[in-house]
Design an enzyme around this catalytic site. Structure first.
Site, PDB file in Angstrom:
ATOM      1  CG  HIS A 111       2.391   7.855   4.642  1.00  0.00           C
ATOM      2  ND1 HIS A 111       1.327   8.722   4.801  1.00  0.00           N
ATOM      3  CD2 HIS A 111       1.876   6.717   4.099  1.00  0.00           C
ATOM      4  CE1 HIS A 111       0.223   8.147   4.358  1.00  0.00           C
ATOM      5  NE2 HIS A 111       0.533   6.928   3.929  1.00  0.00           N
ATOM      6  CG  ASP A 151       1.677  11.304   7.166  1.00  0.00           C
ATOM      7  OD1 ASP A 151       2.219  10.315   7.715  1.00  0.00           O
ATOM      8  OD2 ASP A 151       1.142  11.246   6.054  1.00  0.00           O
ATOM      9  CB  SER A 157      -0.972  -0.036   1.185  1.00  0.00           C
ATOM     10  OG  SER A 157      -0.283  -0.216   2.404  1.00  0.00           O
TER      11      SER A 157
END
Length: 253
Positions: free
Chosen positions: A187, A184, A14
């Site tokens: 990530h 963040d 992902s």
């Protein structure tokens, strides 16, 4: 397709995979280290969970492909671990279903060829406070949920004999992981990606795979077609450019 054919390393997952070329990411570091020995192929899909991966598994990794990957690095779990939403629109996948999805992915990849090696990356830790600061709410993510999915992935891989990297634990080995490892809260920053690369290279160095897939073990492409340069002030010591390790690569030995 360009030649000659090199070993192919596929990164499948992902957003941790899709964004692995951003912020001096782990995919970019691997592409640099293997720039003359293997092709790093990115198949990253932000927002996906393990159920999404199953839908395209045969298309991304067809069993009848003429050339099969030498290595597949798989990451799913962070989105699976999200809290379920009353609307049903969350990427959440119940833990038992996640385990079975990852089992199916592993079995499929094992069937590609005898030479295809596999590494699973578990759900990494997250910084909940940073997520809320950046996005305005937790987005249904918690470090405790990531731990459960990470541990389940490790246990499954041990059962199946698949190499696994416990990112939930690895990231938290740094004392300043909360502030250093994320862009963040979810990530990876460059520092977070460095941890991922170190863990991957450790697995590749220690694995008893034949051939070894560590970046210093694979043959350099066209080594004989390489100019010499002199590397001492007197001009007496010469080395082929193809044999040189540059300063930014030395940390990855």
């Amino acid at each position: 397709m360009v030649g000659p054919i090199r070993p192919q390393f596929v990164l499948f997952g992902s957003s941790i995979v899709q964004f692995s070329y951003s912020h001096q990411g782990w995919g970019a570091i691997l592409a640099d280290l293997y720039s003359r020995t293997a092709d790093i192929v990115l198949r990253g899909y932000a927002g996906w969970n393990s159920s999404c991966a199953l839908q395209v598994l045969d298309e991304v990794f067809p069993k009848d492909a003429a050339v099969q990957p030498s290595l597949v690095i798989v990451y799913f779990g962070g989105n699976d671990s999200l809290e379920p939403h009353p609307s049903g629109l969350s990427a959440h996948v119940p833990l038992p279903e996640y385990i079975e999805n990852m089992r199916k992915i592993a079995i499929h990849l094992k069937s590609l060829s005898q030479k295809t090696q596999i590494i699973f990356l578990t759900a990494p830790a997250v910084n909940e406070a940073q997520i809320t600061e950046v996005f305005g709410n937790s987005l249904g993510r918690s470090n405790e949920s990531c731990r459960k999915y990470s541990e389940a992935c490790v246990q499954l891989c041990q059962e199946l004999g698949v190499k696994v990297i416990d990112l939930w634990t690895a990231l938290q080995q740094r004392d300043d992981w909360l502030t250093a490892c994320f862009t963040d809260g979810i990530h990876l920053s460059s520092e977070g990606s460095e941890i991922v690369v170190k863990e991957i290279l450790k697995v590749l160095k220690e694995a008893d795979w034949e051939p070894s897939l560590h970046w210093r073990s694979l043959p350099t492409e066209f080594p004989e077609i390489s100019p010499y340069i002199f590397v001492d002030p007197k001009g007496e010591t010469a080395i082929k450019v193809s044999q040189m390790d540059f300063e930014w690569q030395t940390q990855w030995h």
